[in-house]
Write an enzyme that holds these catalytic residues in place. Structure first.
Site, short mmCIF file in Angstrom:
data_model
loop_
_atom_site.label_atom_id
_atom_site.label_comp_id
_atom_site.label_asym_id
_atom_site.label_seq_id
_atom_site.Cartn_x
_atom_site.Cartn_y
_atom_site.Cartn_z
CD GLU A 42 -13.28 -11.92 9.60
OE1 GLU A 42 -13.94 -11.89 10.67
OE2 GLU A 42 -13.65 -12.54 8.58
CD GLU A 49 -16.10 -5.46 4.10
OE1 GLU A 49 -15.64 -6.59 4.34
OE2 GLU A 49 -16.18 -5.02 2.93
CG ASP A 89 -7.76 -0.23 0.48
OD1 ASP A 89 -8.35 -0.95 -0.33
OD2 ASP A 89 -6.53 -0.31 0.69
CG ASP A 142 -12.63 -8.84 -3.14
OD1 ASP A 142 -13.40 -9.73 -2.72
OD2 ASP A 142 -12.93 -7.63 -3.16
CG ASP A 155 -13.72 -19.57 -3.62
OD1 ASP A 155 -13.31 -18.51 -3.10
OD2 ASP A 155 -14.34 -19.60 -4.69
CB THR A 212 -16.84 -16.29 6.42
OG1 THR A 212 -16.42 -17.07 5.29
CG2 THR A 212 -15.65 -15.95 7.29
C1 LIG Z 1 -15.40 -12.29 -1.04
S1 LIG Z 1 -15.83 -11.29 0.30
C2 LIG Z 1 -15.54 -12.33 1.72
C3 LIG Z 1 -16.25 -11.80 2.94
C4 LIG Z 1 -16.05 -12.65 4.21
N1 LIG Z 1 -14.64 -12.65 4.61
C5 LIG Z 1 -16.54 -14.05 3.99
O1 LIG Z 1 -15.69 -14.95 3.88
O2 LIG Z 1 -17.76 -14.23 3.94
C6 LIG Z 1 -14.41 -10.19 0.39
C7 LIG Z 1 -14.67 -9.06 1.35
O3 LIG Z 1 -13.48 -8.33 1.54
C8 LIG Z 1 -13.77 -6.95 1.42
N2 LIG Z 1 -12.55 -6.33 0.89
C9 LIG Z 1 -11.95 -6.61 -0.30
N3 LIG Z 1 -10.85 -5.87 -0.45
C10 LIG Z 1 -10.74 -5.12 0.67
C11 LIG Z 1 -9.81 -4.16 1.13
N4 LIG Z 1 -8.76 -3.82 0.38
N5 LIG Z 1 -10.00 -3.59 2.32
C12 LIG Z 1 -11.05 -3.93 3.10
N6 LIG Z 1 -11.97 -4.83 2.73
C13 LIG Z 1 -11.82 -5.42 1.53
C14 LIG Z 1 -14.95 -6.87 0.46
O4 LIG Z 1 -15.68 -5.67 0.61
C15 LIG Z 1 -15.74 -8.11 0.88
O5 LIG Z 1 -16.61 -7.83 1.94
#
Ligand SMILES: C[S@@+](CC[C@H](N)C(=O)[O-])C[C@H]1O[C@@H](n2cnc3c(N)ncnc32)[C@H](O)[C@@H]1O
Length: 206
Positions: free
Chosen positions: A14, A39, A66, A89, A125, A158
């Site tokens: 994931e 994450e 990242d 994101d 979304d 999630t």
């Molecule tokens: C909008 S949140 C969604 C979290 C979870 N997947 C959910 O649906 O509840 C996006 C997550 O992706 C992580 N994230 C965004 N870009 C990332 C990257 N390049 N590498 C690792 N994590 C990333 C952010 O820190 C955040 O926790």
């Protein structure tokens, strides 16, 4: 890096697991499988690792970093039977599109984690990014988009999904199968951004 969690069980990944709701639930429910979570946010990473410790989950490898860097430089290819990306994101500004996990120049890296026949699960979304990812995948010959779903059989997976469902936001959910063996082609829309070759024999660029 996968040697950190030895064993014989199949891998699922994931990317961007947030507070770890789905990852922890799946890892607890399927102890014979191995789960790799990535994450970037230190707070979410610590929270999830702490919950995994408290619940005695022993089949989880969590990496803080990242995802694009890890995909490019650290993780092997073709090792996972499933990859999950939920509510990534969307980076809405054009100058930030290259930071997206699903972008014509990086799509092969995400799909490349999958063994041939492996499944990509995605949800968003975001009114532009969600449909764009569906379109991007449909135009990528290495995958076959199996289905667009109204909801998962196991309910919202999630924290973000549960929140957005309550808010009544439309959600794009899809499952796609990796169909092509390695090496994967670059997406036709991203090839020029990644690689241009100068041929000194005839001075051409390709
Ligand atoms: C909008 S949140 C969604 C979290 C979870 N997947 C959910 O649906 O509840 C996006 C997550 O992706 C992580 N994230 C965004 N870009 C990332 C990257 N390049 N590498 C690792 N994590 C990333 C952010 O820190 C955040 O926790």
């Amino acid at each position: 890096v996968l040697d950190l969690l030895p064993g014989a069980g199949p891998w699922e990944v994931e990317l961007g697991f947030g507070k770890g709701r789905y990852l922890l639930r799946r890892a607890a429910a399927e102890p014979s499988c191995r789960f790799l979570g990535v994450e970037r946010a230190a707070r979410y990473f610590r929270l999830t690792v702490e919950r995994a410790r408290r619940r005695g989950i022993g089949n989880l490898l969590a990496l803080r970093g990242d995802a694009l860097f890890l995909l490019t430089a650290v993780l092997p290819r073709c090792f996972a039977r499933a990859v999950h990306v939920y509510f990534p994101d969307p980076w809405p500004k054009t100058r930030h599109h290259r930071r997206r996990l699903f972008h014509p120049e990086t799509l092969d890296l995400v799909v490349g984690l999958l063994e041939p026949g492996g499944l990509l699960h995605f949800a968003s979304d975001h009114p532009e990014y969600g449909p764009l990812v569906a379109e991007l995948l449909r135009g990528y010959p290495a995958v076959e988009v199996k289905e667009l779903l109204d909801g998962w059989e196991d309910g919202p997976r999630t924290n973000y999904e549960a929140k957005y469902l309550r808010a009544g936001r439309p959600i794009v959910r899809l499952v796609a199968t990796r169909t092509a063996p390695d090496p994967l082609p670059l997406h036709s829309q991203g090839r020029d951004g990644v690689l241009t070759a100068y041929d000194s024999a005839d001075g051409s660029l390709r």
